[in-house]
Design a protein around this motif. Structure first.
Motif, PDB file in Angstrom:
ATOM      1  N   MET A  71       0.808  -1.207   0.000  1.00 53.07           N
ATOM      2  CA  MET A  71       0.000   0.000   0.000  1.00 53.07           C
ATOM      3  C   MET A  71       0.847   1.264   0.000  1.00 53.07           C
ATOM      4  SD  MET A  71      -3.137  -0.432  -0.435  1.00 53.07           S
ATOM      5  CE  MET A  71      -4.305  -1.778  -0.487  1.00 53.07           C
ATOM      6  N   ALA A  72       2.192   1.116  -0.027  1.00 45.32           N
ATOM      7  CA  ALA A  72       3.049   2.290  -0.098  1.00 45.32           C
ATOM      8  C   ALA A  72       2.926   2.997  -1.441  1.00 45.32           C
ATOM      9  CB  ALA A  72       4.508   1.890   0.146  1.00 45.32           C
ATOM     10  N   MET A  73       2.208   2.382  -2.390  1.00 48.64           N
ATOM     11  CA  MET A  73       2.045   2.967  -3.717  1.00 48.64           C
ATOM     12  C   MET A  73       0.786   3.809  -3.818  1.00 48.64           C
ATOM     13  SD  MET A  73       4.765   2.057  -5.182  1.00 48.64           S
ATOM     14  CE  MET A  73       4.424   2.449  -6.902  1.00 48.64           C
ATOM     15  N   LEU A  74       0.253   4.254  -2.712  1.00 49.31           N
ATOM     16  CA  LEU A  74      -0.942   5.082  -2.732  1.00 49.31           C
ATOM     17  C   LEU A  74      -0.650   6.519  -3.147  1.00 49.31           C
ATOM     18  CD1 LEU A  74      -2.831   3.928   0.501  1.00 49.31           C
ATOM     19  CD2 LEU A  74      -3.152   3.168  -1.857  1.00 49.31           C
ATOM     20  N   LEU A  75       0.619   6.878  -3.281  1.00 48.26           N
ATOM     21  CA  LEU A  75       1.002   8.233  -3.658  1.00 48.26           C
ATOM     22  C   LEU A  75       1.605   8.236  -5.060  1.00 48.26           C
ATOM     23  CD1 LEU A  75       1.354  11.223  -2.681  1.00 48.26           C
ATOM     24  CD2 LEU A  75       3.667  10.565  -1.999  1.00 48.26           C
ATOM     25  N   ALA A  76       1.004   8.999  -5.971  1.00 43.98           N
ATOM     26  CA  ALA A  76       1.562   9.210  -7.308  1.00 43.98           C
ATOM     27  C   ALA A  76       2.209  10.592  -7.316  1.00 43.98           C
ATOM     28  CB  ALA A  76       0.474   9.130  -8.370  1.00 43.98           C
ATOM     29  N   GLN A  77       3.507  10.631  -7.482  1.00 42.47           N
ATOM     30  CA  GLN A  77       4.239  11.889  -7.396  1.00 42.47           C
ATOM     31  C   GLN A  77       4.285  12.587  -8.745  1.00 42.47           C
ATOM     32  OE1 GLN A  77       7.864  10.182  -5.576  1.00 42.47           O
ATOM     33  NE2 GLN A  77       7.402  11.437  -3.787  1.00 42.47           N
ATOM     34  N   ALA A  78       4.161  13.907  -8.699  1.00 40.46           N
ATOM     35  CA  ALA A  78       4.163  14.712  -9.914  1.00 40.46           C
ATOM     36  C   ALA A  78       5.573  14.916 -10.427  1.00 40.46           C
ATOM     37  CB  ALA A  78       3.521  16.070  -9.641  1.00 40.46           C
ATOM     38  N   ASN A  79       5.692  15.049 -11.740  1.00 43.96           N
ATOM     39  CA  ASN A  79       6.929  15.492 -12.383  1.00 43.96           C
ATOM     40  C   ASN A  79       6.689  16.921 -12.854  1.00 43.96           C
ATOM     41  OD1 ASN A  79       9.168  16.038 -13.914  1.00 43.96           O
ATOM     42  ND2 ASN A  79       9.102  14.142 -15.098  1.00 43.96           N
ATOM     43  N   ALA A  80       7.105  17.883 -12.047  1.00 44.23           N
ATOM     44  CA  ALA A  80       6.799  19.283 -12.320  1.00 44.23           C
ATOM     45  C   ALA A  80       7.484  19.800 -13.574  1.00 44.23           C
ATOM     46  CB  ALA A  80       7.193  20.136 -11.125  1.00 44.23           C
ATOM     47  N   GLN A  81       8.481  19.072 -14.078  1.00 44.49           N
ATOM     48  CA  GLN A  81       9.203  19.515 -15.273  1.00 44.49           C
ATOM     49  C   GLN A  81       8.469  19.136 -16.557  1.00 44.49           C
ATOM     50  OE1 GLN A  81      11.800  21.480 -14.595  1.00 44.49           O
ATOM     51  NE2 GLN A  81      11.248  21.015 -12.466  1.00 44.49           N
ATOM     52  N   THR A  82       7.462  18.289 -16.466  1.00 43.71           N
ATOM     53  CA  THR A  82       6.736  17.839 -17.647  1.00 43.71           C
ATOM     54  C   THR A  82       5.765  18.913 -18.121  1.00 43.71           C
ATOM     55  OG1 THR A  82       6.876  15.555 -16.894  1.00 43.71           O
ATOM     56  CG2 THR A  82       5.221  16.051 -18.562  1.00 43.71           C
ATOM     57  N   THR A  83       5.754  19.169 -19.410  1.00 47.38           N
ATOM     58  CA  THR A  83       4.791  20.105 -19.998  1.00 47.38           C
ATOM     59  C   THR A  83       4.260  19.513 -21.305  1.00 47.38           C
ATOM     60  OG1 THR A  83       6.526  21.282 -21.206  1.00 47.38           O
ATOM     61  CG2 THR A  83       5.946  22.142 -19.028  1.00 47.38           C
ATOM     62  N   GLY A  84       3.294  20.205 -21.888  1.00 51.40           N
ATOM     63  CA  GLY A  84       2.798  19.787 -23.191  1.00 51.40           C
ATOM     64  C   GLY A  84       1.896  18.585 -23.118  1.00 51.40           C
ATOM     65  N   SER A  85       2.060  17.658 -24.050  1.00 51.31           N
ATOM     66  CA  SER A  85       1.115  16.557 -24.213  1.00 51.31           C
ATOM     67  C   SER A  85       1.322  15.428 -23.208  1.00 51.31           C
ATOM     68  CB  SER A  85       1.212  15.987 -25.631  1.00 51.31           C
ATOM     69  OG  SER A  85       2.513  15.477 -25.866  1.00 51.31           O
ATOM     70  N   GLN A  86       2.347  15.519 -22.361  1.00 51.87           N
ATOM     71  CA  GLN A  86       2.575  14.494 -21.347  1.00 51.87           C
ATOM     72  C   GLN A  86       2.035  14.969 -20.000  1.00 51.87           C
ATOM     73  OE1 GLN A  86       3.824  11.396 -22.047  1.00 51.87           O
ATOM     74  NE2 GLN A  86       3.654  12.195 -24.140  1.00 51.87           N
ATOM     75  N   PRO A  87       1.290  14.130 -19.285  1.00 49.88           N
ATOM     76  CA  PRO A  87       0.755  14.553 -17.990  1.00 49.88           C
ATOM     77  C   PRO A  87       1.849  14.704 -16.945  1.00 49.88           C
ATOM     78  CG  PRO A  87       0.299  12.225 -18.357  1.00 49.88           C
ATOM     79  CD  PRO A  87       0.895  12.748 -19.632  1.00 49.88           C
ATOM     80  N   ILE A  88       1.676  15.676 -16.053  1.00 49.45           N
ATOM     81  CA  ILE A  88       2.631  15.817 -14.951  1.00 49.45           C
ATOM     82  C   ILE A  88       2.397  14.741 -13.902  1.00 49.45           C
ATOM     83  CG2 ILE A  88       2.859  18.307 -15.309  1.00 49.45           C
ATOM     84  CD1 ILE A  88       1.250  18.585 -12.604  1.00 49.45           C
ATOM     85  N   VAL A  89       1.165  14.215 -13.838  1.00 46.44           N
ATOM     86  CA  VAL A  89       0.838  13.126 -12.932  1.00 46.44           C
ATOM     87  C   VAL A  89      -0.336  12.375 -13.536  1.00 46.44           C
ATOM     88  CG1 VAL A  89      -0.764  14.473 -11.490  1.00 46.44           C
ATOM     89  CG2 VAL A  89       0.487  12.536 -10.488  1.00 46.44           C
ATOM     90  N   GLN A  90      -0.378  11.067 -13.326  1.00 44.23           N
ATOM     91  CA  GLN A  90      -1.413  10.247 -13.963  1.00 44.23           C
ATOM     92  C   GLN A  90      -1.743   9.053 -13.087  1.00 44.23           C
ATOM     93  OE1 GLN A  90      -0.317   8.142 -17.634  1.00 44.23           O
ATOM     94  NE2 GLN A  90      -2.286   8.746 -18.508  1.00 44.23           N
ATOM     95  N   VAL A  91      -3.028   8.763 -12.972  1.00 37.92           N
ATOM     96  CA  VAL A  91      -3.503   7.561 -12.288  1.00 37.92           C
ATOM     97  C   VAL A  91      -4.480   6.860 -13.214  1.00 37.92           C
ATOM     98  CG1 VAL A  91      -4.851   6.657 -10.361  1.00 37.92           C
ATOM     99  CG2 VAL A  91      -3.209   8.507  -9.968  1.00 37.92           C
ATOM    100  N   THR A  92      -4.223   5.604 -13.521  1.00 36.57           N
ATOM    101  CA  THR A  92      -5.133   4.782 -14.305  1.00 36.57           C
ATOM    102  C   THR A  92      -5.728   3.713 -13.391  1.00 36.57           C
ATOM    103  OG1 THR A  92      -3.427   3.175 -14.906  1.00 36.57           O
ATOM    104  CG2 THR A  92      -3.685   5.101 -16.351  1.00 36.57           C
ATOM    105  N   PRO A  93      -6.857   3.112 -13.773  1.00 40.67           N
ATOM    106  CA  PRO A  93      -7.382   2.009 -12.963  1.00 40.67           C
ATOM    107  C   PRO A  93      -6.354   0.892 -12.773  1.00 40.67           C
ATOM    108  CG  PRO A  93      -9.067   2.766 -14.478  1.00 40.67           C
ATOM    109  CD  PRO A  93      -7.793   3.480 -14.859  1.00 40.67           C
ATOM    110  N   GLU A  94      -5.557   0.623 -13.812  1.00 37.92           N
ATOM    111  CA  GLU A  94      -4.527  -0.419 -13.706  1.00 37.92           C
ATOM    112  C   GLU A  94      -3.463  -0.023 -12.685  1.00 37.92           C
ATOM    113  OE1 GLU A  94      -6.798  -0.665 -17.291  1.00 37.92           O
ATOM    114  OE2 GLU A  94      -5.548   0.998 -16.559  1.00 37.92           O
ATOM    115  N   ARG A  95      -3.044   1.224 -12.721  1.00 36.06           N
ATOM    116  CA  ARG A  95      -2.027   1.720 -11.781  1.00 36.06           C
ATOM    117  C   ARG A  95      -2.546   1.651 -10.345  1.00 36.06           C
ATOM    118  NH1 ARG A  95       0.229   3.600  -8.000  1.00 36.06           N
ATOM    119  NH2 ARG A  95       1.663   5.358  -7.826  1.00 36.06           N
ATOM    120  N   ALA A  96      -3.816   2.004 -10.156  1.00 41.49           N
ATOM    121  CA  ALA A  96      -4.379   2.047  -8.808  1.00 41.49           C
ATOM    122  C   ALA A  96      -4.864   0.683  -8.319  1.00 41.49           C
ATOM    123  CB  ALA A  96      -5.543   3.032  -8.763  1.00 41.49           C
ATOM    124  N   GLY A  97      -5.055  -0.270  -9.254  1.00 44.42           N
ATOM    125  CA  GLY A  97      -5.553  -1.581  -8.872  1.00 44.42           C
ATOM    126  C   GLY A  97      -7.036  -1.588  -8.555  1.00 44.42           C
TER     127      GLY A  97
END
Length: 279
Positions: free
Chosen positions: A1-27
């Motif tokens: 359960m230590a994976m409950l935190l999705a950390q942002a990549n503040a350097q990402t811009t444009g068409s790539q998300p700075i943070v993302q959660v999918t049903p697969e990622r969250a289980g």
């Protein structure tokens, strides 16, 4: 359960998300979430295949095209901490959505897995969003109901919350992880922003069966709540903002308060505060 935190990549811009959660990622089954930070003229495209989708313009202004409809100049605030409601667009499954930044902007995309939607494509305006003052003293916070049970949708529920520095939120601790007459199963994400941005919030996710995680989300991070209670606190000196996305088997927000906190809960069990007309 230590994976409950999705950390942002503040350097990402444009068409790539700075943070993302999918049903697969969250289980889990339904809830998806991502955030983009766009410069003027940049754009993203999303195909709402098998999901209903809501684009929420958190900061800045965008032009949004969806399902043959064009919505110009969506969004009007410069910060999520500004005392204004957001704007957005709802799209049912099968809709192609394009977002083009008219200014520097931050855009959230919330999705819920479903083959059914509640069309048509529509703009979500401040006039559609009730405003609520909830809690008293050091549990006071301010809530905007972007997409709640009174708005048409199949699965998605969306609210944003501003908690003053030093206050508690999502309080008393409550959960919504089972199906019963008193409770509804809802998967939930918390997208955290802090002011000043170099701060952090504290969020505990726990149940009575062994789950117990204390997370320290920073500006742009997402906490996933698959089950259990999930209170938040904003430390002194840092105001907290979070955007909640929820989806589950049924589109209703029914919850149970942690019995250890029943002595401070309203006698009728309703933690809702004063809901005002949209502003």
């Amino acid at each position: 359960m230590a994976m409950l935190l999705a950390q942002a990549n503040a350097q990402t811009t444009g068409s790539q998300p700075i943070v993302q959660v999918t049903p697969e990622r969250a289980g889990w089954t339904y809830t998806g979430f991502e955030v983009y930070r766009l410069k003027k003229g940049e754009s993203i495209r999303r195909e709402a295949s098998g999901v209903e989708l809501a684009v929420i313009v958190l900061e800045g202004t965008c032009h949004i095209r969806a399902g043959g409809e064009a919505f110009s100049s969506v969004g009007m605030r410069t910060s999520v901490f500004e005392d204004k409601s957001p704007e957005g667009v709802y799209a049912p499954p099968g809709t192609e959505v394009e977002v083009e930044a008219a200014t520097r902007c931050e855009v959230a995309v919330a999705t819920a897995v479903t083959e059914e939607g509640t069309g048509p494509v529509r703009r979500i305006t401040p006039a559609d969003i009730p405003y609520e003052r909830r809690g008293e003293g050091n549990t006071r916070r301010y809530i905007r109901h972007i997409l709640d049970e009174h708005h048409p949708a199949a699965k998605l529920l969306l609210v944003e919350v501003v908690t003053p520095a030093g206050n508690w939120s999502s309080f008393p601790p409550h959960k919504h992880d089972t199906e019963s007459a008193e409770e509804a199963y809802l998967e939930e994400t918390y997208y955290h922003r802090l002011h000043p941005s170099h701060g952090q919030a504290w969020q505990r996710v726990y149940d009575k069966q062994g789950l117990d995680e204390v997370l320290t989300p920073r500006d742009g991070d997402v906490v996933m709540v698959p089950r259990g209670y999930h209170p938040v606190t904003a430390p002194p000196g840092f105001s907290s903002y979070y955007l909640n996305v929820m989806a589950g088997h049924h589109r209703t927000w029914k919850f149970q308060i942690d019995h250890d906190f029943q002595h401070i809960a309203p006698k009728d069990g309703n933690i809702m505060g004063k809901v005002e007309q949209p502003r």
